[in-house]
Design an enzyme around this catalytic site. Structure first.
Site, PDB file in Angstrom:
ATOM      1  N   GLU A 179       6.859   7.213 -33.952  1.00  0.00           N
ATOM      2  CA  GLU A 179       8.389   7.105 -34.373  1.00  0.00           C
ATOM      3  C   GLU A 179       8.670   5.834 -35.241  1.00  0.00           C
ATOM      4  OE1 GLU A 179      10.830   7.788 -30.995  1.00  0.00           O
ATOM      5  OE2 GLU A 179      10.106   9.919 -30.766  1.00  0.00           O
TER       6      GLU A 179
ATOM      7  N   GLU B  20       5.342  14.735 -28.733  1.00  0.00           N
ATOM      8  CA  GLU B  20       6.208  14.647 -27.463  1.00  0.00           C
ATOM      9  C   GLU B  20       7.088  15.940 -27.529  1.00  0.00           C
ATOM     10  OE1 GLU B  20       8.773  10.885 -27.266  1.00  0.00           O
ATOM     11  OE2 GLU B  20       6.830   9.728 -27.792  1.00  0.00           O
TER      12      GLU B  20
END
Length: 892
Positions: free
Chosen positions: A491, A584
């Site tokens: 991220e 995720e």
């Protein structure tokens, strides 16, 4: 066998000694009192303990001006061996900064310092810092991990070692490590998760004690989770002849691997630390390893002898290949066996062995199919993975192999077959476990690049250290067969700045590919879309939450947070040649054993007061339908994956609760998103995943518990998870109906049950046949304590651990599901209590205390045998008004 047996090895001219005992430790009371021997200056920040969503947009770094009195110029050369020759390397300036500082001197009196044994986490004993204005905020776990500290140890170096090369290997030091030997600054490494080596040879005096002094500096606001502090992994002294296999100097891979044969490729790096050229010969033999890690007597293959001239002060690389007939392939459990080999490489000079180096590896064939997913040794393997942070609950960041093994055992019971490291290199021993136990691994290096998530995270050192950190990470881990892919970022903020961010990503991929061209690369993306530049860089597509869609609930319309429609099809269409993995998923919330009403009718819901959450209790309902705002319930994730079979699988956020990042209740101590709580007790969600991931395992699970004296006659929904396809539910012998799973349905719900005390029974069926049965009863009042240990024998080495579960039970032995009795623990004999916990994210008592309230009926006690003191260990658990529990363990 002890988890840490065979740590002191003497093999063919090479000695590796674990030097974890008898370190002297001192931490300054405050930052203002610390010495000024800083690696570098840091920018000022006024951000403080801001509460941020985990997917907040990273921001630009803040520029700082180098000061002449920092030690950075002397530390940077430690990275030189991991910088490509085409790139500029660092020249060490003249001088010896810190050489006159008292703590680095041999004669400094440190007897009043604390004596510690490594691995050591200075913060885990607490105290927890409570409140909104705490020095260390909720994100970093409210424990005092920040600050400057020193470790000192004397090491004896005999005169017989003169002429050898002697190295200090540190598996992990948090953080900004700088090392002095006999008052001389040797070097260091800033990244707290890196393993690194320093050459002590020029600074040693032979035939006497030598003084090591290590300074660590952990800035506050440097992470989004608990990072711990200290020398929290193993530390080693390595002694070799001057001509030897270099650090992580073997790279072993295979091609054309099948059950019939495999070609094993050997890439070997030889260092010559002597002042003269050396003519040497190399030979390697390959052996199989048995289940205990012991090699067979006869080699299965041997390389040809290779001659090499190694110039003085330089290194050479040699390559060879050998054919292994009928190889035992490494593959993931449970459908395949994680078979392992060891390559024994010898360096000979004038016919005499001067170095022996062992490399464990596996032979396997892995294909990454964009339509079928992952194929291992010809078998399609669905990735059933979890993400894992590095802390070990009540043990903190201090690595313990048995504790990590226990976590993996619990995950395997659930049906998990894969681990994604979040978001940093693990302890080396963790990958030894995943190799042996048959887990697939995505190995990850960074949570940030140039753009920052917290004021003092890795972005401050990225320009100087991203190349050496990445290369060292790959070289250390590339021989592990469990590692299937390299993740070079999570991220990262560079998702947001187009071509410039993609250029940074490409630079990182180039480093990875130069060190290991065999494995694919991946980066976990929560923002970048198919039309952006960054997704094109990596070999595979890693999506965090985007597959299911982010913040699609109506309550988020008009907000400025990330909102993303489901993206699986869009990415598959744009990148038809790239395999997609959900790096995720979920980030679902729950507090073990807590059930809040009313229960949502939705498949997945955000958490608010009255919607699965209670901000006064700071707990989340265990009906397992609630998630972080950007996440989804497990049920929603399952449906999205089943609707898109080209997706290779998922890594659930996350396997175990972890310290820090306490969304949604910032004033707690630990997360709520684990499938298993911080103490290692499964939440209800564990059984939902088990029902999906182990379809051939007969199981059925009922929730909630059935102790609700205040809900007589009220609607109390009953949900059932099962690996079967149909369930009949009974309340006090009366059938409440039989229900069958529909398409995209993963639980069976009886949402109109009126509570009456007694017995719930669920009978599961599969293909019309009885499959499994479970009963939940209203219990009597708390009457006794019952204890159960995960092992009855411990090695008396100070490392081996027993994890003992103590439950509050009624007179019939049923766990009282809402019990909160205070339990005291006493230990007799040759053992000691290491820590206690109960899995309650709001519990602020130090883990080192020998008492703990039960959380919904359960408490954990961690015990070890004293070093070198075998014998009987007796643990006693006592609580006022309850029958005492005793358990006996033998230390050997």
């Amino acid at each position: 066998m002890s988890c840490n047996a065979q740590v002191n090895q003497v093999i063919g001219g090479r000695q590796r000694i674990r030097i974890n005992n008898d370190w002297h430790f001192y931490k300054y009371p405050s930052g203002s009192l610390a010495d000024k021997l800083m690696y570098d200056v840091r920018p000022q920040t006024d951000e403080g303990n801001l509460v941020k969503d985990a997917d907040s947009k990273p921001t630009e770094s803040v520029g700082i001006e180098l000061k002449a009195d920092v030690l950075k110029p002397w530390i940077l050369p430690s990275a030189n061996k991991f910088i490509a020759e085409a790139n500029p390397r660092h020249l060490r300036p003249e001088g010896n900064p810190g050489g006159d500082f008292p703590f680095v001197q041999l004669d400094f009196d440190d007897h009043e310092w604390e004596t510690v044994r490594l691995p050591h986490d200075w913060a885990i004993k607490g105290p927890f810092q409570e409140g909104w204005d705490s020095e260390v905020g909720g994100g970093m776990g409210r424990l005092p991990s920040n600050g400057v500290a020193w470790y000192r140890k004397k090491i004896a170096v005999p005169a017989s070692d003169k002429g050898k090369s002697i190295f200090l290997d540190i598996d992990g030091a948090m953080s900004y490590a700088m090392v002095w030997c006999n008052g001389h600054l040797v070097g260091g490494w800033p990244y707290g998760y890196a393993s690194f080596r320093l050459d002590l040879t020029p600074y040693l005096v032979y035939g006497r004690d030598n003084q090591l002094a290590i300074r660590l500096d952990n800035p506050n606001y440097s992470a989004r989770w608990y990072l711990g502090g200290g020398l929290y992994r193993n530390v080693w002294l390595v002694k070799t002849n001057p001509v030897h296999v270099g650090q992580w100097g073997t790279y072993i891979s295979s091609k054309n691997s099948s059950k019939e044969s495999a070609t094993v490729l050997l890439d070997l790096k030889i260092d010559n630390d002597s002042p003269t050229d050396a003519s040497v010969q190399l030979e390697s033999k390959i052996y199989t390893l048995d289940a205990d890690g012991n090699r067979t007597a006869t080699a299965v293959a041997s390389s040809s002898s290779m001659d090499a001239m190694v110039p003085a002060g330089e290194s050479v690389r040699l390559k060879d290949s050998v054919l292994v007939e009928n190889p035992l392939l490494w593959g993931p459990s449970p459908s395949q066996k994680p078979n392992l080999y060891v390559a024994v490489t010898k360096v000979l000079k004038n016919g005499e062995t001067i170095d022996t180096y062992e490399t464990r590896f596996g032979i396997r064939d892995i294909q990454f199919d964009p339509d079928s997913g992952l194929v291992v040794n010809g078998e399609k393997i669905r990735i059933q993975g979890v993400t894992q942070h590095h802390d070990l609950g009540a043990l903190g960041a201090a690595f313990n192999k048995r504790a990590a093994e226990r976590q993996l055992e619990i995950l395997a019971e659930m049906g998990c077959n894969a681990i994604r490291l979040a978001h940093n290199p693990p302890a080396p021993e963790l990958l030894e476990l995943t190799d042996r136990m048959g887990f697939l691994v995505i190995d990850e290096i960074f949570d940030s690049w140039e753009r920052k998530k917290t004021p003092y995270d890795f972005h401050l050192i990225f320009p100087d250290w991203s190349e050496p950190d990445t290369r060292a990470f790959i070289r250390r881990d590339r021989n592990h067969p469990s590692v299937i892919a390299w993740s070079f970022g999570n991220e990262v903020g560079e998702q947001y700045n187009g071509a410039a961010g993609a250029a940074v990503a490409q630079r990182m991929v180039d480093f990875v590919k130069q060190e290991d061209p065999a494995r694919p690369t991946i980066t976990a993306m929560n923002f970048a879309k198919p039309f952006m530049e960054l997704p094109a860089v990596a070999d595979m597509i890693g999506l965090n939450y985007q597959g299911e869609g982010i913040r699609q609930d109506k309550m988020f319309e008009g907000t400025d947070r990330i909102r993303t429609a489901p993206q699986y099809e869009a990415f598959h269409a744009k990148f038809p040649d790239k395999m997609i993995i959900s790096t995720e998923t979920a980030s679902a919330f729950s507090s073990r054993g807590v059930y809040l009403f009313p229960v949502t009718d939705a498949v997945s819901s955000p958490v608010r007061d009255g919607m699965g959450g209670d901000s006064k209790l700071a707990q989340v309902s265990s009906y397992e339908l609630y998630a972080v705002d950007f996440g989804s319930s497990a049920d929603k994730v399952f449906a999205a994956q089943d609707a898109h079979p080209f997706v290779a699988g998922e890594f659930v956020w996350n396997g175990f609760d972890y310290l820090g990042e306490q969304t949604p209740y910032y004033q707690s101590r630990s997360s709520y998103s684990g499938i298993i709580d911080l103490a290692g007790f499964p939440k209800d969600r564990f059984y939902l995943y088990q029902s999906r991931w182990r379809p051939d395992y007969p199981m059925v699970h009922i929730l909630p518990h059935w102790n609700w004296p205040d809900r007589l006659g009220q609607i109390t929904p009953v949900h059932v998870f099962t690996s079967g396809d149909e369930v009949e539910l009974f309340l006090n012998g009366k059938s409440l109906g039989k229900k069958k799973k529909a398409a995209y349905e993963y639980r069976l719900r009886w949402d109109d049950v009126l509570y009456e005390q007694g017995e719930l029974k669920a009978i599961a069926y599969k293909d019309g046949q009885k499959w499994a049965e479970e009963v939940v009863r209203t219990t009597g009042s708390a009457s006794q304590l019952l204890a159960k240990t995960d092992r009855s024998e411990l090695i008396a080495d100070g490392d081996d651990l027993a994890f003992i579960t103590v439950k509050v039970a009624d007179k019939g032995g049923l766990t009282v599901p809402d019990a909160s009795n205070l339990i005291q623990f006493k230990i007799e004999g040759s053992g000691e209590i290491v820590a206690t916990d109960n899995g309650d994210p709001t519990n602020m008592k130090s883990f080192t205390l020998s008492e703990r309230e039960a959380f919904n009926g359960l408490v954990l006690v961690i015990v070890r045998a004293k070093i070198g003191e075998p014998g009987t260990i007796i643990l006693t658990a006592e609580s006022e008004g309850l029958q005492t529990a005793r358990i006996q363990i033998r230390g050997k």
